[in-house]
Design a protein around this motif. Sequence first.
Motif, PDB file in Angstrom:
ATOM      1  N   CYS A  97      -3.255   4.586 -14.182  1.00  0.00           N
ATOM      2  CA  CYS A  97      -3.848   5.888 -13.875  1.00  0.00           C
ATOM      3  C   CYS A  97      -4.529   5.844 -12.503  1.00  0.00           C
ATOM      4  O   CYS A  97      -5.450   5.043 -12.278  1.00  0.00           O
ATOM      5  CB  CYS A  97      -4.874   6.276 -14.944  1.00  0.00           C
ATOM      6  N   VAL A  98      -4.018   6.661 -11.602  1.00  0.00           N
ATOM      7  CA  VAL A  98      -4.616   6.781 -10.273  1.00  0.00           C
ATOM      8  C   VAL A  98      -5.765   7.783 -10.356  1.00  0.00           C
ATOM      9  O   VAL A  98      -5.583   8.932 -10.770  1.00  0.00           O
ATOM     10  CB  VAL A  98      -3.568   7.237  -9.240  1.00  0.00           C
ATOM     11  N   GLU A 143     -11.105   6.958  -5.507  1.00  0.00           N
ATOM     12  CA  GLU A 143     -11.302   5.532  -5.738  1.00  0.00           C
ATOM     13  C   GLU A 143     -10.194   4.706  -5.067  1.00  0.00           C
ATOM     14  O   GLU A 143      -9.106   5.226  -4.794  1.00  0.00           O
ATOM     15  CB  GLU A 143     -11.316   5.217  -7.241  1.00  0.00           C
ATOM     16  N   TYR A 144     -10.509   3.442  -4.814  1.00  0.00           N
ATOM     17  CA  TYR A 144      -9.486   2.510  -4.329  1.00  0.00           C
ATOM     18  C   TYR A 144      -8.798   1.931  -5.556  1.00  0.00           C
ATOM     19  O   TYR A 144      -9.395   1.194  -6.339  1.00  0.00           O
ATOM     20  CB  TYR A 144     -10.126   1.388  -3.502  1.00  0.00           C
ATOM     21  N   ASN A 145      -7.581   2.355  -5.760  1.00  0.00           N
ATOM     22  CA  ASN A 145      -6.841   1.931  -6.950  1.00  0.00           C
ATOM     23  C   ASN A 145      -6.059   0.650  -6.651  1.00  0.00           C
ATOM     24  O   ASN A 145      -5.208   0.624  -5.752  1.00  0.00           O
ATOM     25  CB  ASN A 145      -5.891   3.042  -7.383  1.00  0.00           C
ATOM     26  N   HIS A 146      -6.343  -0.385  -7.419  1.00  0.00           N
ATOM     27  CA  HIS A 146      -5.770  -1.717  -7.171  1.00  0.00           C
ATOM     28  C   HIS A 146      -5.082  -2.229  -8.446  1.00  0.00           C
ATOM     29  O   HIS A 146      -5.714  -2.350  -9.493  1.00  0.00           O
ATOM     30  CB  HIS A 146      -6.878  -2.690  -6.748  1.00  0.00           C
ATOM     31  N   GLU A 206       0.853  -1.193   0.000  1.00  0.00           N
ATOM     32  CA  GLU A 206       0.000   0.000   0.000  1.00  0.00           C
ATOM     33  C   GLU A 206       0.888   1.242   0.000  1.00  0.00           C
ATOM     34  O   GLU A 206       1.843   1.336   0.774  1.00  0.00           O
ATOM     35  CB  GLU A 206      -0.919   0.014   1.213  1.00  0.00           C
ATOM     36  N   THR A 207       0.567   2.172  -0.880  1.00  0.00           N
ATOM     37  CA  THR A 207       1.346   3.409  -0.954  1.00  0.00           C
ATOM     38  C   THR A 207       0.665   4.510  -0.131  1.00  0.00           C
ATOM     39  O   THR A 207      -0.485   4.374   0.291  1.00  0.00           O
ATOM     40  CB  THR A 207       1.473   3.883  -2.406  1.00  0.00           C
ATOM     41  N   ASP A 208       1.403   5.581   0.063  1.00  0.00           N
ATOM     42  CA  ASP A 208       0.789   6.769   0.660  1.00  0.00           C
ATOM     43  C   ASP A 208      -0.167   7.378  -0.358  1.00  0.00           C
ATOM     44  O   ASP A 208      -0.225   6.957  -1.520  1.00  0.00           O
ATOM     45  CB  ASP A 208       1.877   7.786   1.036  1.00  0.00           C
ATOM     46  N   THR A 209      -0.902   8.379   0.070  1.00  0.00           N
ATOM     47  CA  THR A 209      -1.857   9.044  -0.815  1.00  0.00           C
ATOM     48  C   THR A 209      -1.134   9.635  -2.013  1.00  0.00           C
ATOM     49  O   THR A 209      -0.098  10.304  -1.872  1.00  0.00           O
ATOM     50  CB  THR A 209      -2.607  10.154  -0.067  1.00  0.00           C
ATOM     51  N   LEU A 210      -1.653   9.340  -3.199  1.00  0.00           N
ATOM     52  CA  LEU A 210      -1.037   9.807  -4.434  1.00  0.00           C
ATOM     53  C   LEU A 210      -1.934  10.838  -5.122  1.00  0.00           C
ATOM     54  O   LEU A 210      -3.163  10.753  -5.080  1.00  0.00           O
ATOM     55  CB  LEU A 210      -0.778   8.645  -5.386  1.00  0.00           C
ATOM     56  N   THR A 211      -1.289  11.779  -5.783  1.00  0.00           N
ATOM     57  CA  THR A 211      -2.018  12.746  -6.608  1.00  0.00           C
ATOM     58  C   THR A 211      -2.568  12.026  -7.824  1.00  0.00           C
ATOM     59  O   THR A 211      -1.858  11.226  -8.452  1.00  0.00           O
ATOM     60  CB  THR A 211      -1.072  13.885  -7.051  1.00  0.00           C
ATOM     61  N   PRO A 212      -3.812  12.249  -8.146  1.00  0.00           N
ATOM     62  CA  PRO A 212      -4.374  11.593  -9.329  1.00  0.00           C
ATOM     63  C   PRO A 212      -3.520  11.854 -10.572  1.00  0.00           C
ATOM     64  O   PRO A 212      -2.951  12.927 -10.749  1.00  0.00           O
ATOM     65  CB  PRO A 212      -5.750  12.236  -9.453  1.00  0.00           C
TER      66      PRO A 212
END
Length: 276
Positions: free
Chosen positions: A34-35, A39-42, A4-10
């Motif tokens: 694309c983040v 949303e939960y990006n998986h 799991e990463t830290d919060t990312l900029t879209p």
Amino acid sequence: GMIETDTLTPGFYMIKETKAPIGYDILKEEIRYCVKAGEYNHVVVEDTALGSLTIKKLDSKTNEPISGAVFKVENADTSDLVGLKTTDANGEATFAGLKEGFYIVTESQGPDNYTKTPCSKTIHVEYGKKAYLEFKNAENGSLKITLQDKHTNKFLAEGQFIVTRESDQTVVFDSKTDETGTLILGTLLPGWYTVCQTYAPDKYTIIESQMKIEIKEGQQSTVSFFNETAGLIIEKVDAQTPSLTLEGARFQVRRNGDGIVVGEFVTGKDGLAMVD
């Protein structure tokens, strides 16, 4: 298997695997992802399991596993050395973590009492699968050569013998009998051999100079040679019963040319008197 990463900029990101888990091949391609906001990006990254190769060394007659054989594995395309391993008590040597492709397997050292397989073998290893390869060899045999006096059965030292393998005419041994009148040759390939006596000990002559003998798997074969003295042998027997030998008869031997007495000789229990 999760990260799991830290919060990312879209936005778009490139994902690259830098180290694969043990037993898996690393993913060479980068993944563009694309983040999205809110949303939960998986992202699923799939690695391919590497293959393995197990080499088994067996006795060709009994199919029993053989330990102590050393095998070398090389990549057939690059000639890179994968490694060297020795078969264990189960006769196996396993090379894990192999990429898909062709590999060359060579027996670099044979186990005790066995001759290594002379030819290499090539095998294809697939991702996620176990490949197996067998090497079978016959256990070597051995040869015992004895040299004796024809009349006394005394074992004779210093008799010279040459042993030749019939299949390829290779001289595998050239040596003399020891104090016990014997020669022992170990680790001989099964097959036919010619044993030739080339020199006799001092004061002896060769009777039969050559014999053929078959060496069998895991067995010792024996071949016996007999020499006789180069001098005179006098035998004293009963006139009525020639099979009855007589001890204690004394003989004087003179040289015919000049009448010089060579010596006096007495027959032993075997009825023989040896003039050397």
